[in-house]
Design a protein around this motif. Structure first.
Motif, PDB file in Angstrom:
ATOM      1  N   GLU A 176       0.829  -1.209   0.000  1.00 55.95           N
ATOM      2  CA  GLU A 176       0.000   0.000   0.000  1.00 55.95           C
ATOM      3  C   GLU A 176       0.865   1.261   0.000  1.00 55.95           C
ATOM      4  O   GLU A 176       0.453   2.301   0.496  1.00 55.95           O
ATOM      5  CB  GLU A 176      -0.926   0.001   1.214  1.00 55.95           C
ATOM      6  N   CYS A 177       2.054   1.156  -0.555  1.00 58.27           N
ATOM      7  CA  CYS A 177       2.988   2.281  -0.568  1.00 58.27           C
ATOM      8  C   CYS A 177       2.835   3.050  -1.888  1.00 58.27           C
ATOM      9  O   CYS A 177       3.330   2.620  -2.928  1.00 58.27           O
ATOM     10  CB  CYS A 177       4.413   1.762  -0.400  1.00 58.27           C
ATOM     11  N   PHE A 178       2.105   4.165  -1.828  1.00 60.10           N
ATOM     12  CA  PHE A 178       1.826   4.947  -3.029  1.00 60.10           C
ATOM     13  C   PHE A 178       2.080   6.424  -2.768  1.00 60.10           C
ATOM     14  O   PHE A 178       2.208   6.858  -1.621  1.00 60.10           O
ATOM     15  CB  PHE A 178       0.358   4.790  -3.460  1.00 60.10           C
ATOM     16  N   CYS A 179       2.104   7.181  -3.857  1.00 59.91           N
ATOM     17  CA  CYS A 179       2.070   8.641  -3.759  1.00 59.91           C
ATOM     18  C   CYS A 179       0.595   9.041  -3.725  1.00 59.91           C
ATOM     19  O   CYS A 179      -0.082   9.013  -4.759  1.00 59.91           O
ATOM     20  CB  CYS A 179       2.783   9.280  -4.943  1.00 59.91           C
ATOM     21  N   SER A 180       0.104   9.369  -2.548  1.00 58.73           N
ATOM     22  CA  SER A 180      -1.336   9.590  -2.381  1.00 58.73           C
ATOM     23  C   SER A 180      -1.844  10.804  -3.144  1.00 58.73           C
ATOM     24  O   SER A 180      -3.029  10.904  -3.440  1.00 58.73           O
ATOM     25  CB  SER A 180      -1.674   9.733  -0.890  1.00 58.73           C
ATOM     26  N   ASN A 181      -0.948  11.744  -3.455  1.00 58.27           N
ATOM     27  CA  ASN A 181      -1.383  12.946  -4.172  1.00 58.27           C
ATOM     28  C   ASN A 181      -1.385  12.756  -5.688  1.00 58.27           C
ATOM     29  O   ASN A 181      -1.691  13.678  -6.437  1.00 58.27           O
ATOM     30  CB  ASN A 181      -0.490  14.128  -3.801  1.00 58.27           C
ATOM     31  N   LEU A 182      -1.037  11.547  -6.143  1.00 60.43           N
ATOM     32  CA  LEU A 182      -1.047  11.253  -7.575  1.00 60.43           C
ATOM     33  C   LEU A 182      -2.245  10.378  -7.926  1.00 60.43           C
ATOM     34  O   LEU A 182      -2.865   9.767  -7.056  1.00 60.43           O
ATOM     35  CB  LEU A 182       0.247  10.544  -7.983  1.00 60.43           C
ATOM     36  N   SER A 183      -2.541  10.297  -9.204  1.00 59.73           N
ATOM     37  CA  SER A 183      -3.662   9.481  -9.669  1.00 59.73           C
ATOM     38  C   SER A 183      -3.264   8.011  -9.732  1.00 59.73           C
ATOM     39  O   SER A 183      -2.089   7.650  -9.578  1.00 59.73           O
ATOM     40  CB  SER A 183      -4.103   9.946 -11.057  1.00 59.73           C
ATOM     41  N   ILE A 184      -4.264   7.162  -9.982  1.00 60.95           N
ATOM     42  CA  ILE A 184      -3.991   5.736 -10.173  1.00 60.95           C
ATOM     43  C   ILE A 184      -3.030   5.543 -11.347  1.00 60.95           C
ATOM     44  O   ILE A 184      -2.054   4.790 -11.262  1.00 60.95           O
ATOM     45  CB  ILE A 184      -5.306   4.966 -10.416  1.00 60.95           C
ATOM     46  N   GLY A 185      -3.307   6.248 -12.446  1.00 59.62           N
ATOM     47  CA  GLY A 185      -2.449   6.137 -13.625  1.00 59.62           C
ATOM     48  C   GLY A 185      -1.020   6.553 -13.345  1.00 59.62           C
ATOM     49  O   GLY A 185      -0.066   5.912 -13.799  1.00 59.62           O
ATOM     50  N   ASP A 186      -0.847   7.638 -12.578  1.00 56.00           N
ATOM     51  CA  ASP A 186       0.502   8.102 -12.231  1.00 56.00           C
ATOM     52  C   ASP A 186       1.248   7.047 -11.423  1.00 56.00           C
ATOM     53  O   ASP A 186       2.438   6.788 -11.657  1.00 56.00           O
ATOM     54  CB  ASP A 186       0.422   9.400 -11.425  1.00 56.00           C
ATOM     55  N   ASN A 187       0.559   6.444 -10.453  1.00 56.29           N
ATOM     56  CA  ASN A 187       1.207   5.443  -9.605  1.00 56.29           C
ATOM     57  C   ASN A 187       1.605   4.202 -10.405  1.00 56.29           C
ATOM     58  O   ASN A 187       2.621   3.575 -10.111  1.00 56.29           O
ATOM     59  CB  ASN A 187       0.282   5.059  -8.447  1.00 56.29           C
ATOM     60  N   ILE A 188       0.807   3.862 -11.402  1.00 56.57           N
ATOM     61  CA  ILE A 188       1.179   2.738 -12.272  1.00 56.57           C
ATOM     62  C   ILE A 188       2.355   3.134 -13.160  1.00 56.57           C
ATOM     63  O   ILE A 188       3.315   2.375 -13.333  1.00 56.57           O
ATOM     64  CB  ILE A 188      -0.021   2.301 -13.137  1.00 56.57           C
ATOM     65  N   ALA A 189       2.290   4.354 -13.697  1.00 53.65           N
ATOM     66  CA  ALA A 189       3.329   4.809 -14.631  1.00 53.65           C
ATOM     67  C   ALA A 189       4.700   4.894 -13.964  1.00 53.65           C
ATOM     68  O   ALA A 189       5.726   4.639 -14.603  1.00 53.65           O
ATOM     69  CB  ALA A 189       2.945   6.170 -15.206  1.00 53.65           C
ATOM     70  N   LEU A 190       4.734   5.243 -12.679  1.00 55.08           N
ATOM     71  CA  LEU A 190       6.013   5.343 -11.973  1.00 55.08           C
ATOM     72  C   LEU A 190       6.754   4.009 -11.962  1.00 55.08           C
ATOM     73  O   LEU A 190       7.979   3.967 -11.908  1.00 55.08           O
ATOM     74  CB  LEU A 190       5.780   5.822 -10.535  1.00 55.08           C
ATOM     75  N   VAL A 191       5.987   2.916 -12.022  1.00 59.06           N
ATOM     76  CA  VAL A 191       6.592   1.581 -12.044  1.00 59.06           C
ATOM     77  C   VAL A 191       6.746   1.073 -13.469  1.00 59.06           C
ATOM     78  O   VAL A 191       7.770   0.503 -13.840  1.00 59.06           O
ATOM     79  CB  VAL A 191       5.736   0.592 -11.210  1.00 59.06           C
TER      80      VAL A 191
END
Length: 436
Positions: free
Chosen positions: A301-316
């Motif tokens: 559950e380690c995410f950037c909470s201020n980013l969107s779902i798409g952003d969190n996927i894109a970072l990986v």
């Protein structure tokens, strides 16, 4: 049995969806109660009312047959009502165990002075208590020198030390090994045999034959059903907890081409997962360049909470683009979010437009799926069901089945009996990193 606590038509008003709503409950001295419900059903609100941390907006709370009005945490302590959390032990690390025990007793019995206690007798009393409950720990040991799990069991024994009348324990948040879970229920059973009432809170229900009691199903702030354990089995209870739409078989499940392996480690420790599996040798058949992703419980559950779902996927999935430009095309982000929702819809999970829409189970799925989208085909995941209620567990189990059908290899590490065992092709029982 003598009545200890009675809640009559109790409601709370905190503008929270998990408030109590005309709840009735009676607990007798020496009685064992399980409180089972999904997240947001009112379990914490009930615990807080009993512990004096949340006032009842309506209804009556009676203790020993007498209604109480201005009820505070200090009043709860004085009446022998204790709530115990694994990660909230009040023990002072630099003091010995017996000193902590005596300090806890002094705090609960305000007439006594901590500075005047007889150290030798206190040490003997504490050691005798440990021996009576089957713990092989030296009471003169400093708290900082014992494991987190042992510290929790000692915290539980502090309630015995001060003759607690009701112990409230949240089983949902416990992270104990199988062996220490056995110790826990041994202690609880012995406490109960000496007259201590127990209220054991759980998000889902497993086989509690170790300690039979009365099972209370709570939903929307009310006790909707009561059963006697073990007269009713865990599967029946969970069928009541889980909404009907979640009990149906997942759609489009085909014979698996992937595999799911379970590792039940009897002695929990803060292992490095790569080192742990290198020692086990379970992955020894894989080529050195195989892409294996190790995911600890907290990293799911380690995410950037201020980013969107798409952003969190894109970072990986596209780390080089994100790192070099700091910008990813909005159309690509929408595509990633649609792809993620397609995965969710494949096994009946709720869809999500943004991070706030994701449940705990949804966030765990995102924590894994973003690596799947990045091309990872082998995972070692620690205790993925931890912190989930019965509904969330069903969602995640469906997801894991769908991963197996997508030819993803999964290896789970868990430390106690788990629902994961039901979907594993094989389960290895291990002790200190060695297969038994």
């Amino acid at each position: 049995m003598k009545e200890l606590i009675r809640l009559i038509d109790v409601s709370t008003n905190t503008d929270n969806f998990a408030d109590l709503n005309h709840l009735f409950l009676t607990i007798f001295c020496g009685q064992v109660h399980y409180l089972a419900g999904l997240h947001g059903s009112g379990k914490s609100a009930l615990r807080n009312v009993l512990c004096g941390q949340l006032p009842a907006a309506a209804g009556t709370l009676a203790i020993d047959g007498t209604p109480v009005l201005a009820y505070t945490p200090q009043d709860a302590w004085a009446k022998g009502i204790f709530s115990i959390e694994q990660n909230a032990s009040p023990m002072i690390p630099s003091l010995s165990i017996y000193e902590n025990m005596e300090l806890f007793y002094s705090a609960q019995k305000s007439k006594r002075s901590f500075r005047l206690f007889d150290r030798r007798n206190a040490c003997k009393r504490t050691q005798a208590l440990f021996e009576a409950y089957g713990l092989s720990i030296d009471s003169a040991t400093k708290v900082q020198d014992i494991t987190t799990e042992d510290a929790f069991l000692l915290y539980l024994l502090e309630a015995v030390y001060v003759n607690a009348r009701l112990v409230i324990l949240n089983l949902s948040n416990l992270k104990l090994s199988y062996m220490n879970n056995q110790k826990l229920f041994h202690i609880l059973k012995q406490m109960n045999s000496l007259g201590t009432a127990l209220l054991l809170i759980c998000d889902s229900f497993s086989d509690q034959s170790l300690l039979p009691g009365k099972i209370n199903i709570i939903r929307k702030g009310r006790i909707i059903k009561q059963y006697d354990s073990p007269a009713v089995d865990a599967a029946h209870i969970n069928n009541i907890l889980i909404p009907a739409e979640m009990t149906a078989s997942p759609k489009n499940i085909v014979p698996s081409s992937g595999s799911i392996t379970g590792i039940m480690e009897l002695y929990y420790s803060n292992y490095s997962l790569p080192n742990y599996f290198a020692n086990l040798g379970i992955l020894s058949g894989d080529s050195p360049d195989s892409s294996i992703k190790f995911l600890k419980t907290d990293s799911l559950e380690c995410f950037c909470s201020n980013l969107s779902i798409g952003d969190n996927i894109a970072l990986v999935r596209y780390p080089s683009i994100a790192e070099k430009t700091g910008y990813i095309d909005k159309a690509l982000l929408r595509y990633l979010e649609e792809e993620f929702n397609t995965v969710l819809s494949g096994f009946g999970a709720p869809l999500a437009k943004n991070m706030e829409d994701l449940s705990i189970a949804g966030k765990k799925i995102l924590g894994i799926e973003r690596w799947v989208m990045a091309g990872v085909r082998k995972f070692v995941i620690e205790d993925p069901l931890f912190g989930l209620d019965a509904k969330g567990q069903q969602i995640l189990l469906r997801y894991f089945i769908s991963l197996r059908n997508r030819n993803i290899r999964l290896i789970f590490v868990f430390y106690n009996l788990s629902e994961l065992q039901k979907i594993c092709d094989i389960v290895h029982i291990c002790s200190h990193g060695k297969i038994l």
